[in-house]
Design an enzyme around this catalytic site. Structure first.
Site, short mmCIF file in Angstrom:
data_model
loop_
_atom_site.label_atom_id
_atom_site.label_comp_id
_atom_site.label_asym_id
_atom_site.label_seq_id
_atom_site.Cartn_x
_atom_site.Cartn_y
_atom_site.Cartn_z
N LYS A 184 0.69 -1.08 0.10
CA LYS A 184 -0.01 0.04 -0.08
C LYS A 184 1.08 1.34 0.11
CE LYS A 184 -1.34 2.17 3.58
NZ LYS A 184 -2.24 2.32 4.90
N ASP A 210 -6.37 0.86 0.79
CA ASP A 210 -6.35 1.12 2.38
C ASP A 210 -7.82 0.75 2.99
OD1 ASP A 210 -7.95 2.98 1.59
OD2 ASP A 210 -7.23 4.88 2.30
#
Length: 375
Positions: free
Chosen positions: A243, A261
């Protein structure tokens, strides 16, 4: 004389024939009368039988109708009782406002879903997903990473610090950090206790201090003090996962990536783009729906929508621009006036998360966030 005698003798014969005919005529009516009597008796017996059967049939029909009536009344009473019992659990079906052409399948709770809504084909899913992204691009044309940064080093540090806290709090904290430690070399040689004191407002400050000092040392030792521009290199840095790596690649190097996320995970599952729960599998499933060139902006659009409108607990369904495309419409507040009160950041008339947002955001009516301690 003989002829006259014979004629006289023949006359009685001629007379006898009419008598026999008359007798036959008299006898025939007698036979008909008997037949008629037999027929009438048969008819009477049939009539009697039909009356008896009719009475039996009517009786059976009456009893059947009474029985069915009693059953029906009992069923009605039972159904009324059931309706009375089920009435409290009944919910009003929410209908999304008509804006898009996608078909809705009623309301559905946000949960793991393996298949798209209804009989949606893979092609229809791709079209709906891309339509949602286009709609969000119109609503958030100024979408951008909501972390303040001036170079890749500041972005990778800020992204690591954003775990388990808001971008606003990170943006309010990093000015002091970068003012004292502007380069990887400076932060690599920093006193951990001093860094901890600066990062205290971000939460989990001890673990985050260890990560940012560790990644700074790795940048100095392995990459000459420069942030690498490859995914396989970025994920080797302490505290950096896929991420964080995609945030850096997409926003510091212009290389497409999907940032999965918490907001992104919630929304793509709520929209039934995928039923996966693992971030890597979500990334792969959603990436297959869009061209690679759309990945970075798609991430911004989805995350911004999740922060401002499609919240985890109280989605503002009544103020949602993609409500007709959402299978989960009705999970949140559907009244437009009440939904407007749930909007956050610039959509609700409040400041954004960046202290130094891009000019496009300011031109669109967004306002900068206040610095730490400004109230």
């Amino acid at each position: 004389m003989k002829k006259a005698a014979s004629a006289k003798k023949a006359e009685p014969v001629k007379k006898a024939a009419p008598k026999k005919a008359a007798a036959a005529k008299k006898a025939a009516p007698a036979k008909k009368t008997a037949a008629q009597k037999a027929a009438s008796e048969a008819g009477a017996s049939k009539a009697t039988a039909s009356k008896v059967s009719g009475s039996k049939t009517s009786a059976s029909k009456t009893s059947a109708s009474k029985a069915s009536g009693s059953k029906t009344s009992a069923a009605k009473k039972a159904s009324k009782g059931a309706a009375v019992k089920k009435a409290p659990a009944a919910k009003k079906v929410a209908v999304a406002p008509k804006k898009a052409t996608a078909r809705l399948k009623g309301t559905a709770p946000a949960k793991a879903v393996v298949h798209p809504p209804g009989d949606e084909s893979p092609t229809a899913l791709v079209r709906r997903a891309r339509r949602i992204n286009r709609e969000l691009a119109e609503v958030f044309p100024y979408a951008h990473p909501e972390l303040d940064f001036e170079n890749p080093f500041q972005l990778v540090v800020a992204t690591v610090l954003s775990a388990q806290t808001t971008d606003l709090r990170v943006n309010q904290t990093t000015p002091s950090l970068f003012a004292k430690y502007p380069t990887p070399e400076d932060l690599a040689a920093a006193n951990p206790e001093e860094v901890e004191e600066i990062l205290r407002p971000c939460g989990f400050f001890r673990a985050k201090t260890k990560s940012v000092i560790g990644l700074s040392k790795a940048l100095v030792e392995d990459f000459g003090g420069e942030v690498p521009g490859r995914l396989e290199d970025l994920v080797k840095l302490p505290g950096v996962g896929r991420k964080t790596a995609f945030v850096v690649l997409g926003n510091a190097f212009g290389r497409p990536g999907i940032t999965v996320d918490t907001h992104f995970q919630r929304l793509v599952r709520r929209w039934r783009w995928t039923g996966e729960s693992d971030p890597d599998k979500i990334e792969a499933a959603v990436g297959a729906l869009f061209p690679k060139s759309d990945w970075t902006d798609l991430s911004h659009h989805v995350i911004w929508h999740g922060r401002r409108i499609c919240h985890a607990r109280k989605p503002a369904c009544g103020a949602c621009p993609i409500a007709p495309l959402c299978p989960a419409y009705g999970e949140g507040e559907t009244d437009p006036e009440k939904a407007k009160k749930l909007l956050k950041y610039e959509k609700g008339g409040f400041p954004g998360q960046r202290l130094k947002p891009p000019q496009a955001y300011l031109d669109a009516g967004g306002t900068p966030a206040p610095p730490l301690g400004a109230g």
